[in-house]
Write a protein that holds these residues in place. Sequence first.
Motif, PDB file in Angstrom:
ATOM      1  N   GLY A  47     -17.865  82.634   7.452  1.00  0.00           N
ATOM      2  CA  GLY A  47     -18.234  82.112   6.134  1.00  0.00           C
ATOM      3  C   GLY A  47     -17.427  80.894   5.706  1.00  0.00           C
ATOM      4  O   GLY A  47     -17.770  80.223   4.731  1.00  0.00           O
ATOM      5  N   GLU A  51     -19.105  75.958   4.066  1.00  0.00           N
ATOM      6  CA  GLU A  51     -18.433  75.192   3.012  1.00  0.00           C
ATOM      7  C   GLU A  51     -17.420  74.215   3.593  1.00  0.00           C
ATOM      8  O   GLU A  51     -17.244  73.106   3.078  1.00  0.00           O
ATOM      9  CB  GLU A  51     -17.745  76.137   2.035  1.00  0.00           C
ATOM     10  CG  GLU A  51     -18.727  76.860   1.149  1.00  0.00           C
ATOM     11  CD  GLU A  51     -18.052  77.993   0.415  1.00  0.00           C
ATOM     12  OE1 GLU A  51     -17.873  77.863  -0.797  1.00  0.00           O
ATOM     13  OE2 GLU A  51     -17.683  78.992   1.061  1.00  0.00           O
ATOM     14  N   ILE A 109     -26.257  85.429   6.014  1.00  0.00           N
ATOM     15  CA  ILE A 109     -26.255  84.287   5.091  1.00  0.00           C
ATOM     16  C   ILE A 109     -25.550  83.058   5.690  1.00  0.00           C
ATOM     17  O   ILE A 109     -25.888  81.928   5.366  1.00  0.00           O
ATOM     18  CB  ILE A 109     -25.587  84.684   3.743  1.00  0.00           C
ATOM     19  CG1 ILE A 109     -25.830  83.633   2.660  1.00  0.00           C
ATOM     20  CG2 ILE A 109     -24.096  84.930   3.882  1.00  0.00           C
ATOM     21  CD1 ILE A 109     -27.196  83.607   2.094  1.00  0.00           C
ATOM     22  N   PHE A 110     -24.581  83.300   6.568  1.00  0.00           N
ATOM     23  CA  PHE A 110     -23.784  82.166   7.057  1.00  0.00           C
ATOM     24  C   PHE A 110     -24.439  81.434   8.225  1.00  0.00           C
ATOM     25  O   PHE A 110     -23.838  80.549   8.829  1.00  0.00           O
ATOM     26  CB  PHE A 110     -22.350  82.620   7.367  1.00  0.00           C
ATOM     27  CG  PHE A 110     -21.706  83.222   6.145  1.00  0.00           C
ATOM     28  CD1 PHE A 110     -21.536  82.462   4.994  1.00  0.00           C
ATOM     29  CD2 PHE A 110     -21.312  84.552   6.118  1.00  0.00           C
ATOM     30  CE1 PHE A 110     -20.986  83.011   3.836  1.00  0.00           C
ATOM     31  CE2 PHE A 110     -20.760  85.113   4.972  1.00  0.00           C
ATOM     32  CZ  PHE A 110     -20.595  84.345   3.836  1.00  0.00           C
ATOM     33  N   THR A 114     -25.565  73.850   5.243  1.00  0.00           N
ATOM     34  CA  THR A 114     -25.241  73.270   3.929  1.00  0.00           C
ATOM     35  C   THR A 114     -25.638  71.802   3.950  1.00  0.00           C
ATOM     36  O   THR A 114     -24.933  70.970   4.527  1.00  0.00           O
ATOM     37  CB  THR A 114     -23.728  73.398   3.634  1.00  0.00           C
ATOM     38  OG1 THR A 114     -22.999  73.139   4.842  1.00  0.00           O
ATOM     39  CG2 THR A 114     -23.365  74.773   3.122  1.00  0.00           C
ATOM     40  N   ASP A 119     -25.105  72.543  -2.417  1.00  0.00           N
ATOM     41  CA  ASP A 119     -25.032  73.796  -1.638  1.00  0.00           C
ATOM     42  C   ASP A 119     -23.684  74.487  -1.849  1.00  0.00           C
ATOM     43  O   ASP A 119     -23.599  75.716  -1.843  1.00  0.00           O
ATOM     44  CB  ASP A 119     -25.230  73.525  -0.138  1.00  0.00           C
ATOM     45  CG  ASP A 119     -26.678  73.181   0.211  1.00  0.00           C
ATOM     46  OD1 ASP A 119     -27.360  72.568  -0.636  1.00  0.00           O
ATOM     47  OD2 ASP A 119     -27.125  73.503   1.323  1.00  0.00           O
ATOM     48  N   ILE A 123     -23.490  78.242  -3.075  1.00  0.00           N
ATOM     49  CA  ILE A 123     -22.820  79.304  -2.301  1.00  0.00           C
ATOM     50  C   ILE A 123     -21.874  80.074  -3.222  1.00  0.00           C
ATOM     51  O   ILE A 123     -21.852  81.303  -3.227  1.00  0.00           O
ATOM     52  CB  ILE A 123     -22.083  78.726  -1.072  1.00  0.00           C
ATOM     53  CG1 ILE A 123     -23.105  78.269  -0.029  1.00  0.00           C
ATOM     54  CG2 ILE A 123     -21.151  79.775  -0.455  1.00  0.00           C
ATOM     55  CD1 ILE A 123     -22.510  77.656   1.220  1.00  0.00           C
ATOM     56  N   VAL A 127     -23.972  83.255  -3.336  1.00  0.00           N
ATOM     57  CA  VAL A 127     -23.442  84.015  -2.193  1.00  0.00           C
ATOM     58  C   VAL A 127     -22.213  84.821  -2.628  1.00  0.00           C
ATOM     59  O   VAL A 127     -22.121  86.022  -2.339  1.00  0.00           O
ATOM     60  CB  VAL A 127     -23.140  83.084  -0.993  1.00  0.00           C
ATOM     61  CG1 VAL A 127     -22.525  83.870   0.155  1.00  0.00           C
ATOM     62  CG2 VAL A 127     -24.420  82.377  -0.548  1.00  0.00           C
ATOM     63  N   ASP A 128     -21.296  84.194  -3.347  1.00  0.00           N
ATOM     64  CA  ASP A 128     -20.163  84.974  -3.851  1.00  0.00           C
ATOM     65  C   ASP A 128     -20.633  85.976  -4.897  1.00  0.00           C
ATOM     66  O   ASP A 128     -20.111  87.085  -4.977  1.00  0.00           O
ATOM     67  CB  ASP A 128     -19.072  84.057  -4.411  1.00  0.00           C
ATOM     68  CG  ASP A 128     -18.243  83.433  -3.301  1.00  0.00           C
ATOM     69  OD1 ASP A 128     -17.338  84.092  -2.779  1.00  0.00           O
ATOM     70  OD2 ASP A 128     -18.541  82.283  -2.926  1.00  0.00           O
ATOM     71  N   TRP A 189     -31.390  78.689  -0.830  1.00  0.00           N
ATOM     72  CA  TRP A 189     -30.420  79.795  -0.734  1.00  0.00           C
ATOM     73  C   TRP A 189     -30.848  81.080  -1.438  1.00  0.00           C
ATOM     74  O   TRP A 189     -30.266  82.137  -1.216  1.00  0.00           O
ATOM     75  CB  TRP A 189     -29.043  79.347  -1.273  1.00  0.00           C
ATOM     76  CG  TRP A 189     -28.365  78.377  -0.367  1.00  0.00           C
ATOM     77  CD1 TRP A 189     -28.433  77.011  -0.434  1.00  0.00           C
ATOM     78  CD2 TRP A 189     -27.528  78.660   0.772  1.00  0.00           C
ATOM     79  NE1 TRP A 189     -27.700  76.440   0.577  1.00  0.00           N
ATOM     80  CE2 TRP A 189     -27.132  77.430   1.330  1.00  0.00           C
ATOM     81  CE3 TRP A 189     -27.075  79.846   1.369  1.00  0.00           C
ATOM     82  CZ2 TRP A 189     -26.307  77.342   2.462  1.00  0.00           C
ATOM     83  CZ3 TRP A 189     -26.243  79.768   2.491  1.00  0.00           C
ATOM     84  CH2 TRP A 189     -25.875  78.516   3.023  1.00  0.00           C
ATOM     85  N   SER A 193     -29.956  84.852  -0.008  1.00  0.00           N
ATOM     86  CA  SER A 193     -28.962  85.621  -0.781  1.00  0.00           C
ATOM     87  C   SER A 193     -29.448  87.046  -1.016  1.00  0.00           C
ATOM     88  O   SER A 193     -28.659  88.002  -0.954  1.00  0.00           O
ATOM     89  CB  SER A 193     -28.695  84.967  -2.143  1.00  0.00           C
ATOM     90  OG  SER A 193     -28.194  83.673  -1.971  1.00  0.00           O
TER      91      SER A 193
END
Length: 311
Positions: A47, A51, A109-110, A114, A119, A123, A127-128, A189, A193
């Motif tokens: 992950g 990013e 998800i990863f 991006t 993005d 995320i 995502v978090d 996303w 997600s």
Amino acid sequence: ALNEREVEFNGHIAEGNFVEPADWMPERYRKTLIRQMSQHAHSEVVGMLPEGNWILRAPTLKRKAILIAKVQDEAGHGLYLYSATETLGVDRENLYEDLLAGRAKYSSIFNYPTLNWADVGVIGWLVDGAAIMNQVPLTRCSYGPYARAMVRICKEESFHQRQGFDLLLQMMQGTHEQKEMVQDAVNRWWWPSLMMFGPEDKDSVHSDESKAWGIKRISNDELRQSFVDATVPQAELLGITLPDPDLKWDENTGHYRFGKIDWDEFWRVVSGDGLCNRDRIATKKAAWREGAWVREAAQAYARNLSNNGGK
Ligand code: FAQ
């Protein structure tokens, strides 16, 4: 039928007690935890890549500093979770070999790319956000070291979620192009997600056993629903549209109804055929190879210290 030890073990959990590393536990309980916790650790370190892709291109010094700190937190979560997994009698080097060889799973998800700066915000926000929804109940899971690791990790994830939302809020006050970047990122996303919560309950092979053992406190579908319910008002506040024509409030249930998830896509990505699966593993393999000298140096240093009596 359960033997006496297993009955006692189940009773211990039913009373709300933690299981600790030195306690007796059924072999399948141990195996299930090694599976889930190592997948979770792998997800944290893989992950870092989506990013990490934007660290060199962050638009301001402030955003760059925030992003570096966030990605570093994910590394910390990974190390923390590998340590917690080792309390079950496995070696992190073997777990890591499984990841590099493509034998171990990590979150679907990863495996998505991006593509624009928004993005990074999405995320954090989605995502978090999904990770917190799934991980807060894990602070009450029956295995002590996992539950305690989750307390700290969830605190950091909440901070990550807020920085993502803050980034998007700022972009939504910007130019037309910036708003379009946010909408484009959300479009890509949103569905992945929702897939983070795993298959539907009826297709979830591990759920019954994990619930019985107090590892899973809330089901995949229930968590997914809570995530949708929590996120729709935030999307309205941001002023973006979630890419689901079937999304609507249901008076009768008090929940948002949402459209059908593309489960073929989910299983394709989980089985290694997503947009970035090959790239993610290749990157991790290269990092392992290129980092060999760091591991050798650290080991030589440690040997030196012990030869000199710690001086
Ligand atoms: N991706 O029977 P179930 C983060 C697999 S958050 C890939 O329902 P279970 C933070 C599952 O492993 C992400 N595989 O399984 C961050 C099983 O395969 P197996 C990590 C998936 O375990 C944010 C099979 O499908 N979080 O990293 C997925 O009862 C931002 C059948 O499924 C966690 O790992 C999926 N989405 O429930 C970092 C949380 N879903 O093992 C950087 C802990 C299912 O038999 C940036 N894990 N599978 O080969 C869990 O809570 C559970 O393991 C579930 C799945 C809920 C994920």
